[in-house]
Structures are given as structure tokens and as C-alpha cells.
Motif scaffolding. Structure first.
Motif, PDB file in Angstrom:
ATOM      1  N   THR A 166       0.892  -1.308  -0.033  1.00 38.07           N
ATOM      2  CA  THR A 166       0.097   0.019   0.104  1.00 38.07           C
ATOM      3  C   THR A 166       1.002   1.410  -0.073  1.00 38.07           C
ATOM      4  OG1 THR A 166      -1.707  -1.056   1.321  1.00 38.07           O
ATOM      5  CG2 THR A 166      -1.800   1.321   1.006  1.00 38.07           C
ATOM      6  N   TYR A 167       1.719   1.300   1.149  1.00 37.81           N
ATOM      7  CA  TYR A 167       2.664   2.754   0.950  1.00 37.81           C
ATOM      8  C   TYR A 167       3.983   2.466   0.466  1.00 37.81           C
ATOM      9  CZ  TYR A 167      -1.533   3.566   4.047  1.00 37.81           C
ATOM     10  OH  TYR A 167      -2.775   3.936   4.660  1.00 37.81           O
ATOM     11  N   HIS A 168       4.461   1.581   0.181  1.00 38.57           N
ATOM     12  CA  HIS A 168       6.024   1.500  -0.050  1.00 38.57           C
ATOM     13  C   HIS A 168       6.103   0.969  -1.208  1.00 38.57           C
ATOM     14  CE1 HIS A 168       6.380   2.531   4.121  1.00 38.57           C
ATOM     15  NE2 HIS A 168       5.390   1.294   4.449  1.00 38.57           N
ATOM     16  N   PHE A 169       7.309   0.485  -1.578  1.00 35.53           N
ATOM     17  CA  PHE A 169       7.785   0.297  -2.882  1.00 35.53           C
ATOM     18  C   PHE A 169       8.658  -1.286  -2.990  1.00 35.53           C
ATOM     19  CE2 PHE A 169       7.375   4.740  -3.039  1.00 35.53           C
ATOM     20  CZ  PHE A 169       6.496   4.863  -4.236  1.00 35.53           C
ATOM     21  N   LYS A 170       8.796  -1.884  -4.001  1.00 32.14           N
ATOM     22  CA  LYS A 170       9.539  -3.050  -4.506  1.00 32.14           C
ATOM     23  C   LYS A 170       9.896  -2.948  -5.942  1.00 32.14           C
ATOM     24  CE  LYS A 170       8.229  -6.702  -1.147  1.00 32.14           C
ATOM     25  NZ  LYS A 170       7.464  -7.896  -0.875  1.00 32.14           N
ATOM     26  N   TYR A 171      11.145  -3.482  -6.240  1.00 31.94           N
ATOM     27  CA  TYR A 171      11.532  -3.865  -7.529  1.00 31.94           C
ATOM     28  C   TYR A 171      10.412  -5.021  -8.066  1.00 31.94           C
ATOM     29  CZ  TYR A 171      15.680  -0.978  -7.310  1.00 31.94           C
ATOM     30  OH  TYR A 171      16.536   0.165  -7.217  1.00 31.94           O
ATOM     31  N   ALA A 172      10.499  -5.290  -9.197  1.00 36.49           N
ATOM     32  CA  ALA A 172       9.713  -6.312  -9.957  1.00 36.49           C
ATOM     33  C   ALA A 172      10.156  -7.747  -9.440  1.00 36.49           C
ATOM     34  CB  ALA A 172       9.755  -6.320 -11.399  1.00 36.49           C
ATOM     35  N   ASP A 173      11.375  -7.919  -9.106  1.00 39.17           N
ATOM     36  CA  ASP A 173      11.721  -9.252  -8.527  1.00 39.17           C
ATOM     37  C   ASP A 173      11.591  -9.127  -7.208  1.00 39.17           C
ATOM     38  OD1 ASP A 173      13.840  -7.719  -7.487  1.00 39.17           O
ATOM     39  OD2 ASP A 173      15.616  -8.676  -8.267  1.00 39.17           O
ATOM     40  N   GLY A 174      10.886  -8.383  -6.514  1.00 42.52           N
ATOM     41  CA  GLY A 174      10.609  -8.615  -4.710  1.00 42.52           C
ATOM     42  C   GLY A 174      11.829  -7.971  -4.011  1.00 42.52           C
ATOM     43  N   THR A 175      12.883  -7.415  -4.534  1.00 46.26           N
ATOM     44  CA  THR A 175      13.819  -6.504  -3.757  1.00 46.26           C
ATOM     45  C   THR A 175      13.192  -5.202  -3.333  1.00 46.26           C
ATOM     46  OG1 THR A 175      15.344  -7.447  -4.904  1.00 46.26           O
ATOM     47  CG2 THR A 175      16.146  -5.635  -3.695  1.00 46.26           C
ATOM     48  N   ARG A 176      13.295  -4.980  -1.851  1.00 53.31           N
ATOM     49  CA  ARG A 176      12.725  -3.709  -1.658  1.00 53.31           C
ATOM     50  C   ARG A 176      13.448  -2.482  -2.073  1.00 53.31           C
ATOM     51  NH1 ARG A 176       7.880  -3.532   1.105  1.00 53.31           N
ATOM     52  NH2 ARG A 176       7.639  -5.377   2.505  1.00 53.31           N
ATOM     53  N   TYR A 177      12.570  -1.431  -2.540  1.00 55.68           N
ATOM     54  CA  TYR A 177      13.092  -0.337  -2.710  1.00 55.68           C
ATOM     55  C   TYR A 177      12.857   0.686  -2.093  1.00 55.68           C
ATOM     56  CZ  TYR A 177      13.762   3.874  -5.699  1.00 55.68           C
ATOM     57  OH  TYR A 177      14.142   5.298  -6.209  1.00 55.68           O
ATOM     58  N   TYR A 178      13.767   1.631  -1.316  1.00 51.09           N
ATOM     59  CA  TYR A 178      13.277   2.710  -0.679  1.00 51.09           C
ATOM     60  C   TYR A 178      13.744   4.037  -1.364  1.00 51.09           C
ATOM     61  CZ  TYR A 178      13.000  -0.521   2.969  1.00 51.09           C
ATOM     62  OH  TYR A 178      12.547  -1.686   3.661  1.00 51.09           O
ATOM     63  N   PRO A 179      13.045   4.893  -1.927  1.00 50.47           N
ATOM     64  CA  PRO A 179      13.227   6.017  -2.641  1.00 50.47           C
ATOM     65  C   PRO A 179      13.998   7.233  -2.032  1.00 50.47           C
ATOM     66  CG  PRO A 179      10.911   6.015  -2.251  1.00 50.47           C
ATOM     67  CD  PRO A 179      11.284   4.742  -1.833  1.00 50.47           C
ATOM     68  N   PHE A 180      15.223   7.307  -2.126  1.00 51.07           N
ATOM     69  CA  PHE A 180      16.023   8.347  -1.584  1.00 51.07           C
ATOM     70  C   PHE A 180      16.391   9.517  -2.715  1.00 51.07           C
ATOM     71  CE2 PHE A 180      16.029   5.765   1.896  1.00 51.07           C
ATOM     72  CZ  PHE A 180      16.347   6.655   3.140  1.00 51.07           C
ATOM     73  N   GLY A 181      15.470  10.225  -3.180  1.00 53.23           N
ATOM     74  CA  GLY A 181      15.725  10.849  -4.360  1.00 53.23           C
ATOM     75  C   GLY A 181      16.535  12.482  -4.061  1.00 53.23           C
ATOM     76  N   THR A 182      16.667  13.119  -5.552  1.00 50.74           N
ATOM     77  CA  THR A 182      17.175  14.333  -5.684  1.00 50.74           C
ATOM     78  C   THR A 182      16.661  15.128  -6.491  1.00 50.74           C
ATOM     79  OG1 THR A 182      19.215  15.682  -5.505  1.00 50.74           O
ATOM     80  CG2 THR A 182      19.302  13.588  -6.947  1.00 50.74           C
ATOM     81  N   ALA A 228       7.470   8.667   9.533  1.00 54.04           N
ATOM     82  CA  ALA A 228       6.145   8.673   9.547  1.00 54.04           C
ATOM     83  C   ALA A 228       5.649   7.497   8.420  1.00 54.04           C
ATOM     84  CB  ALA A 228       5.542  10.074   9.068  1.00 54.04           C
ATOM     85  N   GLY A 229       6.565   6.772   7.804  1.00 54.47           N
ATOM     86  CA  GLY A 229       6.530   5.751   6.702  1.00 54.47           C
ATOM     87  C   GLY A 229       6.249   6.284   5.358  1.00 54.47           C
ATOM     88  N   THR A 230       6.864   7.557   4.977  1.00 59.69           N
ATOM     89  CA  THR A 230       6.859   8.347   3.856  1.00 59.69           C
ATOM     90  C   THR A 230       8.219   8.423   3.500  1.00 59.69           C
ATOM     91  OG1 THR A 230       6.834  10.594   4.901  1.00 59.69           O
ATOM     92  CG2 THR A 230       4.577   9.511   4.501  1.00 59.69           C
ATOM     93  N   TYR A 231       8.083   9.223   2.262  1.00 57.35           N
ATOM     94  CA  TYR A 231       9.598   9.332   1.612  1.00 57.35           C
ATOM     95  C   TYR A 231       9.625  10.911   1.075  1.00 57.35           C
ATOM     96  CZ  TYR A 231       9.258   4.567   1.603  1.00 57.35           C
ATOM     97  OH  TYR A 231       8.934   3.074   1.823  1.00 57.35           O
ATOM     98  N   VAL A 232      10.951  11.510   1.278  1.00 54.80           N
ATOM     99  CA  VAL A 232      11.324  12.713   1.004  1.00 54.80           C
ATOM    100  C   VAL A 232      12.356  12.764  -0.121  1.00 54.80           C
ATOM    101  CG1 VAL A 232      12.267  14.826   2.074  1.00 54.80           C
ATOM    102  CG2 VAL A 232      10.820  13.290   3.217  1.00 54.80           C
ATOM    103  N   THR A 233      12.204  13.688  -1.028  1.00 56.34           N
ATOM    104  CA  THR A 233      13.325  14.049  -1.912  1.00 56.34           C
ATOM    105  C   THR A 233      14.262  15.364  -1.728  1.00 56.34           C
ATOM    106  OG1 THR A 233      11.807  13.102  -3.659  1.00 56.34           O
ATOM    107  CG2 THR A 233      13.327  14.490  -4.487  1.00 56.34           C
ATOM    108  N   HIS A 234      15.351  15.267  -1.766  1.00 56.87           N
ATOM    109  CA  HIS A 234      16.462  16.212  -1.766  1.00 56.87           C
ATOM    110  C   HIS A 234      16.472  17.067  -2.778  1.00 56.87           C
ATOM    111  CE1 HIS A 234      20.673  17.315  -2.687  1.00 56.87           C
ATOM    112  NE2 HIS A 234      20.671  17.643  -1.352  1.00 56.87           N
ATOM    113  N   GLY A 235      16.904  18.273  -2.565  1.00 58.19           N
ATOM    114  CA  GLY A 235      17.415  19.112  -3.777  1.00 58.19           C
ATOM    115  C   GLY A 235      18.447  20.139  -3.029  1.00 58.19           C
ATOM    116  N   GLU A 236      19.389  20.707  -3.986  1.00 59.79           N
ATOM    117  CA  GLU A 236      20.446  21.541  -3.421  1.00 59.79           C
ATOM    118  C   GLU A 236      20.455  22.944  -4.324  1.00 59.79           C
ATOM    119  OE1 GLU A 236      24.182  20.000  -2.096  1.00 59.79           O
ATOM    120  OE2 GLU A 236      25.270  21.267  -3.514  1.00 59.79           O
ATOM    121  N   THR A 237      20.559  24.075  -3.624  1.00 61.28           N
ATOM    122  CA  THR A 237      20.553  25.391  -4.329  1.00 61.28           C
ATOM    123  C   THR A 237      21.689  26.258  -3.923  1.00 61.28           C
ATOM    124  OG1 THR A 237      18.802  26.255  -2.790  1.00 61.28           O
ATOM    125  CG2 THR A 237      18.113  25.432  -4.589  1.00 61.28           C
ATOM    126  N   TYR A 238      22.831  25.706  -3.807  1.00 65.52           N
ATOM    127  CA  TYR A 238      23.946  26.508  -3.506  1.00 65.52           C
ATOM    128  C   TYR A 238      24.555  26.819  -4.892  1.00 65.52           C
ATOM    129  CZ  TYR A 238      24.214  24.981   1.363  1.00 65.52           C
ATOM    130  OH  TYR A 238      23.934  24.561   2.671  1.00 65.52           O
TER     131      TYR A 238
END
Length: 531
Positions: free
Chosen positions: A123-139, A385-395
Motif C-alpha cells: 500500500t504505502y511502499h515500493f519493491k522492484y519487480a523481482d521482490g527486492t525492497r526499494y526505498y526512494p531517496f531522491g534528488t 512517518a512511513g513516507t519518503y522525502v526528496t532532496h534538492g540543493e540550491t547553493y
């Protein structure tokens, strides 16, 4: 003798013509990309006049995919096989030279780093198609594929050693503060050009004719990301044009043609996610109701059901609609304190990605000057909280290359700390959820044998060993205690052992009601793992 020479000359000529008319790989790994190349007509407007598709079949499995014109009389059909074995295909076209082409290829075992496309799980999370867990740590690097080659290569070098496994990026070039350069490639064929009073050249476009070189370059960069294990969160539309090119104002018919062409080219890339828009509500040329049409068009054209979202500016879209696999939200306040991030998750019942929570940097705008500490804490608040956050940098870097806009180098303090958190997550027994969101917004759990408690800015001299009673461990369970400094990136195993007793109201305490001493520092966390 001359007859024999002529025979072989004609034979080689014939084989050369066949090679020019059709080419495909004999083997493709599972979730790899099969590509059929055909030679066809160049006259008229092949982008509009020629229809091409193919049906791929393996036993009862049948998948229909759209083909596309790639310029200079070349047509392509791409396919991502999802099961092992022999696949057969047959083309369908309104052009005789492209119709009824048949062939087959073998789908083989995927390589070790090929886990398939990312999918929603639990419901709230992700896996790759082969079943491996995927945790999005984005930028975020919106216009990184529209920069000089050296800068793009520098971005890839940066990403190779960065902790991020997802990047938000635009298809169209961007005209906005700190990113005002002309791109190397344009998505459409040029019709004419005129000089403006400022000396800049303004182009007019034939929106019915795409520029294959633009899309080939985009594809190369998506493949480059795939080699690094990074998902490409591809933003289909955005509002940052301001009349510079007019790519935000194509009109509905041209928008749909663009969607069909883009999905035909990119759907077979396993690391592609669709983002219908960045800040959809700021694209004033597109009424709100048209986004239903566009999102349905993307879903209908993608036989592999890649992840799909729509990103807001000030007003949320109807994220509960079935076209959207997850929620992509702009909301900095949702992750600046305890208990906020979980609220939207409980509204939409889908994976929640806070894809824009402001950026670490030194820009004067309020969205562009988070400290490294603030960005790091945003990640921890979202993760707990069981959610995911995306990074960005503006230096601002030398040469005015801000990573959020153009890519380049990362100089901020949060990426290393985000990587530290990613390792903690990937070493957990599963994705995190708040153990008791009504009564305890600091304590997350993967199961009753693993807990992660985040203390945030709060500096306490001690912490009493206790856990929420909701789905908590039984009496007599023993836990190892580790103190995590999320800023200094250290993990210290404490000598104490937490042994649970029978619940007292909403809490489960240590049987001796023990407490642990804490250094008077902010940004601490405690990890409890059952012994």
C-alpha cells in the motif's frame, strides 16, 4: 567465373538491404529492452502519416506496444519482456513495408543488478519487480540533460558517489531563475527563427514533427542513470517556459501527440517513472480537467504500468484516482515537525513522496535556503512517518551551476547524512510505519522486533525505555539499544538491555523502568532490535 562473382555480389547486396530494413537482438535479458529497427518511408510527415505497432506473445501472454519514427526513414518498436523464454512478434502498420514483419527472440535471466521496474508494495511502499525492497531517496536536477556535455558528465560523476537512487528531471528545457541557457537539443523541428530586440534568437516550431536527436539524448541519459541504479522520475510537462519556446502551450492535440511519442520511446526503459507535471496548477495554459485526459493517455500507452504521479504547486490534484500509483507532494511544512507527514498518507492510502520540501542552499527565496540540518531532519521526519522525502540543493557553484537546476557538483552537508539514513533503512527488516500514530509520532517500527525512535531537535538528558503498546512486543522480550547521532553519523551500542514487561496503559516499559543517559545534543535517534 564472372557469373559466380555477380551471384555473390547480388547476394551480399541483398543481405545488406535486408540488414538495413530490419534489425533486432536475438537475446534480451528479462526487463531489458528489445528493439526492432525497420526501414520505411520518409516522404510526407512520417510522425503523423505512418502508424506502427507490434504484438509480442509468449504462450498466453500478449503485449501490444506502439512503435515510433526515429528519423531518416528509420522506425523502431521497443519492448520490455517480463518473463523468460521465447517471445514472438508481429508488426501492424498502415504502410506495407512495415506491416506484418515477424520474428522472435529469447528472453534470458536478468543480470545481478537488474531487479526490474519499481512497483507499489504493501500500500504505502515500493519493491522492484523481482521482490527486492526499494526505498526512494531522491534528488532534483530539473534541467540537467539540457546542459553542455561536460556539465552533464560531471553530474553523472557526482551521482555515482551520491546516496540518491531517484532523480526528478524535466523532458522539456527550463527557463527560470538560475537556468536560462539554451539547450543543446530541442524536442521539435524548427520552422523559422527571428532575432529579438535583446539579440536572442526566437524559434518557431513545427509541433507535428519531433526531433529524434533530442529524444535520443534523453534516452542516453536515462540509460546512464540506470547504470548507476537511479530511477528517472520524468516530468512530462512544466510551467517554466514563459514564452521562451512555447513548449508549455502546445495545445491539447499536440500535447497528446507528444505523450504518445514520448511513451512509445520511453516505456520500455525499466527505470522510468512518469510525473505528469511539476506544479501542474502553475501551468495556466492547461485547465485542471485536461490532466485527467493526459494521465489516462499515459497509462493507456504504457503496457508496463510504470509508476505515475502528478506534482502540485499550491493546490493538490485528485491523487486518489487510479491513474496515479503514488502521491508526489510539494509541502515543506509536512516534514518540519512530528506527526504531520503521516496525515496526507492517511488521506490518499498510497505511497507518499514529499518530492519538494524546499532545498538546502543559499538562495534568497524562502524555498531555497534550508540548512543542512533542516534538510536532514526533513528526511528523518518523513521516514519515521512511513513516507519518503526528496532532496534538492540550491547553493551557487562556480560557473553558476546550481545542482537543483543544472546538476554539477553537490556541496551541501545533507547528502552524506541522507546516505547514512538510507543505509539504516536498507538494513531494517522492512519498511517503517509509525508504531502508534495517534499517541506516538516519534516511534516507527518495521515489526514488533525492530523500532526506530527519532528525537529530532529535542535535547533530553535521558530517555525512559518504553514502546507503544499497539501491536507491541510481548512481555519478556529483550532488545539491544543503539544510540544514533543522525548528524555526526555515528551508531553506538549501549550496554543496557531493554526487557519488556506487561503493558501499562498505552505504553510498554522496561521491567525495571530503566532510563538511558543521552548527550545533550539535537538530532538523536534510538534503535531497538530484539535480541
Amino acid at each position: 567465373m564472372w557469373l559466380k562473382t555477380l551471384y555473390f555480389a547480388l547476394l551480399f547486396l541483398s543481405l545488406g538491404q535486408i540488414a538495413q530494413r530490419a534489425y533486432a537482438q536475438p537475446q534480451v535479458e528479462k526487463w531489458g529492452r528489445f528493439e526492432l529497427t525497420l526501414k520505411g518511408p520518409e516522404s510526407g510527415n512520417p510522425f503523423n502519416d505512418v502508424l506502427l505497432a507490434a504484438e509480442f506473445s509468449k504462450g498466453a501472454e500478449k503485449v501490444k506496444v506502439a512503435g515510433f519514427y526515429d528519423g531518416q526513414g528509420v522506425y523502431k518498436v521497443r519492448f520490455m519482456p517480463g518473463s523468460l523464454g521465447e517471445w514472438q512478434y508481429r508488426t501492424v502498420s498502415n504502410t506495407k513495408s512495415l506491416n506484418g514483419k515477424t520474428g522472435k527472440f529469447e528472453c534470458i535471466v536478468p543480470s545481478a543488478d537488474n531487479h526490474g521496474p519499481v512497483q507499489v508494495a504493501d500500500t504505502y511502499h515500493f519493491k522492484y519487480a523481482d521482490g527486492t525492497r526499494y526505498y526512494p531517496f531522491g534528488t532534483t536536477a530539473y534541467a540537467w540533460t539540457h546542459q553542455p556535455e561536460g556539465l552533464e558528465e560531471l553530474t553523472l560523476t557526482t551521482l555515482k558517489s551520491a546516496p540518491f537512487n531517484k532523480i526528478r528531471m524535466c523532458v522539456f528545457p527550463k527557463y527560470y531563475a538560475n537556468v536560462e541557457n539554451e539547450p543543446r537539443y530541442y524536442p521539435f523541428e524548427k520552422k523559422d527563427s527571428t532575432a529579438t530586440p535583446t539579440g536572442r534568437v526566437k524559434f518557431t516550431w513545427d509541433f507535428s514533427r519531433f526531433n529524434p536527436a533530442f529524444f535520443e539524448h534523453l534516452e542516453k541519459r536515462i540509460d546512464d542513470l540506470n547504470k548507476l541504479g537511479i530511477e528517472a522520475d520524468v516530468i512530462i510537462f512544466h510551467p517554466y517556459d514563459k514564452g521562451r519556446w512555447g513548449f508549455d502551450s502546445l495545445g491539447k492535440e499536440n500535447d497528446l501527440n507528444y505523450i504518445h511519442y514520448l511513451t512509445a520511446r520511453l516505456s520500455s526503459f525499466r527505470n522510468v517513472w512518469w510525473s505528469m507535471a511539476n506544479e501542474f496548477d502553475y501551468i495556466k495554459t492547461k485547465p485542471r480537467e485536461v490532466w485527467d485526459v493526459y494521465s489516462k493517455a499515459v497509462v493507456a500507452a504504457d503496457p508496463y504500468h510504470h509508476l505515475n504521479s502528478i506534482h502540485n504547486g499550491s493546490v493538490y490534484y485528485d491523487n486518489w484516482k487510479p491513474e496515479f500509483s503514488h502521491v508526489s507532494i510539494q509541502n515543506g511544512s509536512a516534514v518540519d515537525g512530528f506527526g504531520k507527514a503521516v496525515l496526507l498518507k492517511d488521506v490518499f492510502f498510497k505511497p507518499m513522496l514529499y518530492d519538494e520540501v524546499c532545498y538546502e542552499g543559499d538562495l534568497p527565496q524562502r524555498w531555497g535556503h534550508l540548512s543542512g540540518e533542516e534538510m536532514t531532519e526533513a528526511f528523518w521526519q518523513g521516514t519515521i512517518a512511513g513516507t519518503y522525502v526528496t532532496h534538492g540543493e540550491t547553493y551557487k557553484n562556480p560557473g553558476d551551476t546550481i545542482f537543483w537546476a543544472k546538476g554539477g557538483r553537490l556541496v551541501g552537508k545533507s547528502p552524506a547524512r541522507i546516505g547514512f539514513l538510507r543505509k539504516i533503512m536498507e538494513n531494517a527488516p522492512g519498511p517503517l510505519e509509525l508504531a502508534d500514530p495517534w499517541k506516538d509520532n516519534c516511534t516507527a517500527t518495521a515489526n514488533s522486533s525492530y523500532y526506530l525512535i527519532y528525537l529530532g531537535k529535542d535535547m533530553k538528558p535521558e530517555w525512559e525505555l518504553s514502546l507503544p503498546n499497539k501491536a507491541g512486543p510481548a512481555p519478556g522480550k529483550k532488545f539491544r539499544i543503539e544510540l544514533i547521532d543522525t548528524w555526526d553519523m555515528t551508531i553506538t551500542v549501549l550496554p543496557e538491555v531493554f526487557e519488556t514487561q506487561r503493558a501499562d496503559g498505552y505504553r510498554i516499559f522496561d521491567k525495571n523502568r530503566k532510563s538511558i543517559r543521552l548527550p545533550m545534543k539535537p538530532y538523536l535517534a534510538i534503535r531497538l532490535t530484539e535480541i
